[in-house]
Design a protein around this motif. Structure first.
Motif, short mmCIF file in Angstrom:
data_model
loop_
_atom_site.label_atom_id
_atom_site.label_comp_id
_atom_site.label_asym_id
_atom_site.label_seq_id
_atom_site.Cartn_x
_atom_site.Cartn_y
_atom_site.Cartn_z
N ARG A 425 0.86 -1.12 0.00
CA ARG A 425 -0.06 0.09 0.01
C ARG A 425 0.77 1.19 0.01
O ARG A 425 0.81 2.24 -0.74
N ASP A 426 1.87 1.16 0.93
CA ASP A 426 2.58 2.64 0.95
C ASP A 426 3.92 2.72 0.49
O ASP A 426 4.61 3.60 0.75
N LYS A 429 5.06 5.83 -1.00
CA LYS A 429 5.49 7.19 -0.37
C LYS A 429 6.95 7.05 0.11
O LYS A 429 7.63 6.44 0.08
N PRO A 438 7.04 6.52 5.20
CA PRO A 438 6.85 5.24 5.87
C PRO A 438 7.65 4.97 6.91
O PRO A 438 8.79 5.56 6.89
N THR A 443 7.99 -2.00 5.01
CA THR A 443 7.44 -1.04 3.96
C THR A 443 8.60 0.03 3.57
O THR A 443 9.02 0.21 2.59
N SER A 447 10.11 0.50 -0.17
CA SER A 447 10.04 1.93 -0.58
C SER A 447 11.59 2.02 -0.83
O SER A 447 11.72 2.73 -2.14
#
Lengths: 734, 299
Positions: A425-426, A429, A438, A443, A447
């Motif tokens: 989902r993140d 970011k 995050p 995550t 990321s």
């Protein structure tokens, strides 16, 4: 004093352009009046979809007369100079004034009626109007030179006091008449002037003041929701957009089938907002099955038919969304991910599936190495492998803004671990400044890996940002990495990370290219320069990012350009902060001055001393010097030599004091830096301030005795080196 | 809800024909080729070029293979109708003329919320763009309203106004039905589904599953070659027809899912070259006459 009203009426102006148009109209009007010497009182600019209106208060009836003097050539100048001046001013020689042997042209410009000024200004404003997109229309468009406007211009009202300002723009003549609401009022309305304009339009169902319409929508929509026990989700963008689409806004609440609420709320809100410009409502913090649309008419049935129609349109949109939601969940994310093999990421970097492969390995590496602490390597890799799968789902195909978010929903729906769903989902970011950064370890790993791969890969294929060109948003990627690193305090060595990311790409190329070409590929695409360029790019971004926090860019250089440092951000930035505190103190300022003095003397004397003994080509890996076991004893010996050069004479008191201070400060600073206690390191530097000042005051460096001179220069070099253990002061400004 | 008490789908078309005929339009028949939008009709594309006044209205069946849903979606069809009006030069009261037509087919603007919402139109395939709106009726897009600025890469001199009514959507609205297949076609109870449902089922199956892709690739290449052949003979209209053909074949290939993302851009570029080449040839062939009859145009 007289008021002026201007209304430019046209077919519907795009809502998003109206705020800019108001600003431009005010600006252009002001410019025209200033050029003509007309003082203007208060100016108001309003807009509706069908008109731009300007009211300027307290204009004079006519402009002041102006006396303009222009200095010409000397009377003794050659005749060509005089001729030129006459041509320029349009006067004859006997009209010039001779003042002490210099010609002056004096022109009296009488005042002009402001109504005439306005009559000229209006066409000029219309023709100069900077619409983001404009068009031609009608009979006149037989020529491409015809008038351009955002949509066909259909009328001009221009009244000065009570008098018409007569002008023609294109095929339109100014007049007193305008139109009211498109459906609520038929036929023309005659305007008397600035004072009755707003009221007459209101009587004809036009609220000309955009701010008033915005308030009506904001309050009306809130009230409509409150009346049925709901809370409106505020959305100022929608307020402005709806005000730009209506002249007589009427917010109306409608309901949609409660079953649609099984679709993720973000999807409902997005389709309602972007496709239909509806507000949504909440009950107890959860999305409710209601929307608020803004009609442009007051319908006799209270808007019942309008709501029914809108409800149907929304239902069709939500059915589509629910269909996508159901379709997409029929396949697991890893099945969707198969589709990524068909999407090109970049022609030189393979498919999105190739990228995913690299990111998955990088994410695992970040977790395994302990760079991202607390991240389970298996979960990080799993999340990375699924993170892009939603790009090929129906929902994200329809709503690209939901990338990541939908993947998170689908991951949860198929029962994947929370860490994995959250990372999917993140992982995009932070997207921009102010976006959430995050912190969940899995995550963070995904990321970071994703952005690192993007950045390094495009650097490898020489697609680096230049000037304002940054088509692959690499600056944003670097900034995102910096924010993640800082937020979680990650110790990521930039050159090493670049190397790892480069290796992933190299491994992929191995599979694609024949051996001999693969070698060429490496030589061409993974040169040593890459491992300097990427960290440098980070430092540049860091300067921009830290500027807002008030961190000086020269201090960032002073730390990040040190040769003996780790190539990472967190520790170095802490050192920058300590340095910034230190240079702000009196000790800091004085130490900097002493440093510059010492450095200047060494430079002037061309003193290379001990520091020149290790040849530098600029090519070597700075880490090799420190880490190379063969070099270690040599370096240690040099250090020892520097520390106790063994003086052949009795040093002056000040000289001795400096030596003692250095003897004390050097190990203290070194130990403090080792433990990243930069305050203590700065304090160690501060302890040098008094001795170095005294040294400069009392000791002659350039002594006649060559051994003294050499020893003292050596001492200054040692002082400089001691400072450089903490920061390279040569980069500090001031 | 009772369809039989309202004018049917065909009455709506007849009303529009009658109205636009009275506004001085030629009432043309659909172009007899498969095409993705009414804009492809030569009465729109080619006639938007050049200085001669041109006012026409017609129904055009549109084929969008990827929009097929086997007759199972109440709103989506792979074959549907557009009502096109083109007025060149654009008259100053085009919006009012259009709104009047809405009233005649049964939309009262004091009861329903009619809005002009920014929507600029662009067809990269035709090298065309214009500014305008999508017209909303109670939040539903019912018409695309465009002032053409360029066609085939050429400036429109003068500008034409183009209206594209989505007939099924409007009819669903006016008749207040939730599925296109429930529309009353003739005002006597024959439904749209009776006429087209089986068609949608079979065509969807063919578009998505059956159409022979090798043959389609072959047809695309042949249309492309034939377009060039016609251009070589300075015959822009037949050349343009082949461009339209190629465009539709490309859409079918898309529906069969055999064109990759990378190839997609390249195929679109090929269609665009054909369409532009045809427009260019059309301009070249007519421009001497236009320049003679409209000196201002040539300037």
């Amino acid at each position: 004093m007289t008021d002026f009203l201007l209304e430019l009426r046209c077919e519907e102006i795009p809502a998003r352009m109206q705020a800019g148009a108001r600003k431009d109209l005010g600006k252009l009007f002001g410019k025209e009046m200033q050029a003509a010497g007309v003082p203007v009182g208060a100016v108001m600019v309003w807009s509706t979809p069908r008109r731009l209106a300007l009211i300027a208060r307290d204009l004079p009836e006519s402009t002041e007369s102006v006396r303009e003097e222009t200095k010409g050539p000397r009377t003794s100048a050659p005749p060509q100079a005089l001729e030129g001046f006459l041509r320029k001013t349009g006067l004859t020689q006997d009209q010039l004034e001779d003042r002490d042997g210099v010609y002056f042209a004096v022109v009296e410009k009488p005042g002009r009626p402001v109504r005439d000024v306005l009559a000229e200004a209006i066409p000029a404003i219309v023709r100069a109007f900077p619409w983001p997109k404009s068009m031609r229309w009608g009979d006149a468009s037989l020529s491409t030179e015809s008038l351009r406007w955002v949509r066909p211009l259909s009328g001009i009202v221009a009244i000065f006091g009570e008098d018409l300002v007569e002008c023609t723009v294109g095929e339109i003549e100014s007049g007193y008449a305008t139109l009211g609401h498109r459906f609520h009022h038929e036929g023309p309305i005659t305007i008397g002037g600035a004072d009755d304009y707003q009221g007459k339009l209101r009587a004809c169902h036009v609220i000309v003041d955009h701010a008033e319409r915005e308030a009506m929508i904001r309050e009306g929509a809130t009230r409509a929701a409150a009346e049925v026990g709901l809370e409106l989700v505020p959305d100022e963008g929608l307020v402005i957009e709806n005000a730009g689409l209506t002249e007589w806004p009427v917010p109306l609440l409608g309901r949609f089938d409660v079953e649609f609420l099984e679709v993720p709320p973000e999807v409902i809100q997005l389709t309602a907002r972007t496709n239909q410009k509806y507000f949504v409502c909440e009950k107890d913090g959860k999305l409710a099955n209601a929307f608020v649309c803004t009609a442009n008419i007051g319908a006799p049935d209270g808007g019942e038919a309008i709501v029914a129609g809108n409800r149907k349109v929304l239902a069709a949109r939500l059915s589509d969304a629910r269909f996508f939601w159901e379709q997409d969940r029929k396949k697991a994310l890893d099945q969707h991910a198969e589709g990524l093999k068909r999407i090109t990421f970049h022609e030189k970097l393979g498919t999105v599936a190739d990228k995913v492969e690299r990111v998955a390995k990088l994410a695992r590496w970040l977790a395994e190495e302990g760079i991202v602490q607390g991240a389970n390597p298996g979960l990080a890799e799993q999340a990375a492998r699924l993170a892009k799968a939603d790009l090929v789902t129906e929902m994200v195909g329809e709503f690209p803004e939901l990338q990541g978010l939908m993947g998170g929903y689908y991951a949860r729906a198929e029962g994947l671990p929370d860490e994995v769903a959250g990372a999917i989902r993140d992982h995009y970011k932070p997207v921009g400044q102010g976006d959430d950064v995050p912190t969940a370890p899995v995550t963070v790993a995904v990321s970071l890996a994703d952005k690192l791969d993007t950045l390094v890969s495009f650097f490898v294929i020489k697609e680096r940002p230049t000037g304002s060109r940054d088509p692959f948003a690499l600056r944003r990627a670097a900034l995102g990495i910096i924010e993640i690193i800082l937020r979680s305090g990650l110790r990521l060595e930039l050159d090493y990370a670049t190397y790892r990311a480069g290796q992933m790409l190299k491994q992929q190329m191995e599979g694609v290219l024949p051996a001999e070409q693969h070698y060429d590929w490496i030589r061409e695409n993974l040169p040593a320069e890459l491992f300097l360029a990427v960290p440098e790019f980070f430092v540049d971004r860091l300067k921009v990012q830290q500027r807002e926090a008030g961190v000086r860019h020269d201090l960032i250089d002073a730390v990040f350009k040190l040769e003996e440092r780790k190539d990472e951000i967190v520790g170095n930035l802490a050192r920058v902060h300590a340095l910034q505190n230190f240079v702000g103190t009196e000790d800091g300022t004085n130490l900097l001055a002493a440093y510059k003095r010492a450095a200047n003397i060494l430079k002037k004397e061309n003193w290379e001393g001990h520091e020149a003994e290790v040849a530098r080509t600029g090519e070597e890996d700075p880490l090799a010097l420190v880490d190379d076991p063969d070099l270690a004893p040599i370096i240690a010996a040099k250090m020892a030599e520097r520390k106790a050069p063994g003086l052949s004479y009795t040093p002056d008191a000040a000289e001795e004091a400096l030596i003692e201070a250095l003897d004390a400060a050097e190990p203290k600073a070194a130990a403090a830096i080792e433990t990243e206690d930069f305050e203590t390191a700065m304090a160690a530097l501060a302890s040098l301030r008094a001795p170095i000042d005294r040294f400069f005051e009392e000791v002659t460096v350039n002594a006649e005795d060559q051994s003294k001179r050499a020893a003292r220069l050596g001492l200054l070099a040692r002082f400089r080196a001691a400072v450089h253990k903490v920061a390279d002061f040569s980069h500090i400004e001031g | 809800m009772n369809g039989t008490s309202r004018p049917g789908f065909q009455q709506m078309i007849l009303t529009l024909h009658d109205y636009w005929s009275r506004q001085g339009c030629l009432i043309l028949q659909p172009y007899d080729m498969r095409m993705g939008a009414g804009t492809f009709h030569t009465a729109t594309t080619l006639r938007a070029l050049g200085p001669e006044p041109w006012n026409a209205a017609f129904v055009q069946p549109c084929r969008r293979p990827t929009d097929g849903r086997y007759g199972e979606n109440p709103n989506r069809l792979q074959h549907y109708y557009q009502y096109q009006v083109i007025l060149k030069p654009s008259p100053p009261d085009l919006q009012e003329l259009y709104l009047k037509s809405l009233e005649l087919i049964g939309i009262d603007p004091l009861k329903h919320d009619i809005r002009f919402v920014e929507d600029d139109w662009e067809s990269p395939t035709l090298g065309a763009w214009g500014l305008g709106w999508e017209v909303w009726c109670d939040g539903m897009e019912v018409t695309q309203f465009t002032y053409f600025q360029q066609m085939g890469g050429f400036d429109c001199k003068p500008v034409a106004g183009e209206l594209t009514y989505g007939l099924e959507r409007l009819a669903m609205y006016i008749q207040n039905v939730d599925s296109v297949y429930d529309l009353d076609f003739d005002g006597r109870g024959t439904t749209y589904g009776h006429v087209f449902l089986e068609n949608e089922r079979q065509m969807s199956a063919w578009n998505f599953e059956v159409a022979d892709t090798d043959a389609l690739f072959d047809l695309f290449n042949k249309a492309e070659a034939e377009c060039r052949n016609a251009l070589d003979a300075n015959l822009p209209i037949p050349a343009y027809e082949q461009a339209v053909e190629a465009s539709h074949i490309f859409n079918l290939l898309q529906a069969r899912g055999v064109i990759s993302v990378q190839e997609r851009a390249s195929y679109m570029g090929r269609v665009r070259d054909l369409a532009r080449g045809s427009c260019e040839a059309y301009m070249a062939r007519e421009s001497d006459r236009w320049a003679r009859d409209f000196p201002e145009w040539a300037a």
